[in-house]
Write a protein that holds these residues in place. Sequence first.
Motif, short mmCIF file in Angstrom:
data_model
loop_
_atom_site.label_atom_id
_atom_site.label_comp_id
_atom_site.label_asym_id
_atom_site.label_seq_id
_atom_site.Cartn_x
_atom_site.Cartn_y
_atom_site.Cartn_z
N LEU A 133 10.67 37.33 -10.03
CA LEU A 133 9.40 36.78 -10.49
C LEU A 133 8.40 37.88 -10.83
N ASP A 134 7.86 37.83 -12.03
CA ASP A 134 6.74 38.68 -12.43
C ASP A 134 5.50 37.81 -12.41
N TRP A 135 4.63 38.05 -11.44
CA TRP A 135 3.45 37.21 -11.25
C TRP A 135 2.47 37.32 -12.41
N ASN A 136 2.64 38.29 -13.27
CA ASN A 136 1.71 38.52 -14.37
C ASN A 136 2.11 37.79 -15.65
N LYS A 137 3.22 37.08 -15.58
CA LYS A 137 3.70 36.32 -16.74
C LYS A 137 3.79 34.83 -16.40
N SER A 138 4.11 34.05 -17.37
CA SER A 138 4.30 32.62 -17.16
C SER A 138 5.48 32.39 -16.21
#
Length: 503
Positions: A133-138
Amino acid sequence: MRYLLSVLLVGLFSFQKPTPKPNILIIYADDLGYGDVSAYKKGTLPTPNIDKLANGGIRFTNGYATSATCTPSRFALLTGKYPWKTEGTKVLPGDAPLLIDTTSMTLPKMLKKAGYQTGVVGKWHLGLGNGALDWNKSITFSPNDIGFDYSYIMAATNDRVPTVFVENRKVVGLEAADPIYVNYKQNFEGEPTAITNPELMTKLKWHFGHNFSVTNGVPRIGYMKGGKSALWVDEDMADIFFGRAKAFIDNHQPSKTGKPFFLYYALHEPHVPRVPHARFVGKSGMGPRGDAILEADWCVGEIIKKLEKDGLLENTLVIFSSDNGPVLDDGYYDDAAEKLGNHTPAGGLRGGKYSLYEAGTRVPFITYWKGKIKPAVSDAMLCQLDFASSFAQLIGAESYSTDSQNLLNVMLGKSKQGRANLVLEASGRLAFREGNFVMIPPYKGSAVSKEEGIELGNSSEYQLYDLSKDLAQKNNLAKQFPQKIEEMKASMKKIAGNKVKFD
């Protein structure tokens, strides 16, 4: 003439509008014990708004979560499946992937298919993303992928990073110039923790476990860097969640949309860290835990006022319950035990959160529907697992779950014939209730949890209790009734299969 009159009557009734499907509101507390609701007449802390639901609806004395911890109980509520049948249904870290299979049927999916507008507001703790998970993307795997049209949740739970809100698929308030990073294995270079910089703990100090990153003066589990604009303020959390729940109702008024709504309003109280709004600080006389329960009670009162103001109470089924039993010291120094006084969070039951004893899974359980449910107290056994089949009956859908039972008439007060049996779970260990008896197989491990001081239910011997005579589970009848043990083992084996091992 008689024939003509019959034709006219048939035509009249055939053009009558069908009874509209009711709205459904589930209010789900976090770590609230059987004795924490004053309507149960066990503790000393007043909860007047929850009591109004209990006294105006049905207060169940044998209502259960499936599990003695949060993630598996929430999994069961939303899937209608015993959580121990699915791998990984344990208390999840804050960076865990979505636990619920997006291809499987769920409670919100079933309701959405039947025309409901669906929303979740509050605590989630069922994972997000797909493991990277990349928290900075959707966020591609979220509550919106298991049947919710709208979601406004905390990323995991309030004692774990990241301490941010997620609305649908985006972290709320996150700025591109200050991205957020999360790691549960190692800290980011140069970032302070509760160990290296104890002066940062201005609101709570850790007792055990919670000694990683510090946000809003509170130490958490896990490491986090950046995202300053998105960080929540614990004291405002109840107001923010209520505001979003209120907005969901405003935006999904059945009178405007022509559709009923389902709202899963998951409170974060009284889970640690307990940092209630200043309006509630000191009001209970029991420290932050008591104050947090008063805050939760306020939330209940406000959401019911909203429904009443909008003229929705008469067509809304309201259910109030908790994900598991109570715990006092769960990792922070907050005087929960020291200021308890005569209050009894477990309500005379044995154990608590994490425990196979009754206080682990027997929880407050209330159904309320103004004008449809008559006030009563019911001893029928039912479980949050049963929402799937019961709601299917309510809306005229087909149930998708074999673990869930249709107990709609029990929930509506038309029957007191509840479940015959139920498998209960605590941290992977299983117990079995059948009729008035509960059996706990032998389990290795400590009898009492080291940090929390809660009796876990572990013993080298079988345990058998007759709850009709011994609700506190003081008298182990296993040696007196060996045949009963064998009968219950056979019944449990039919349900749990190889998930349970005897001897």
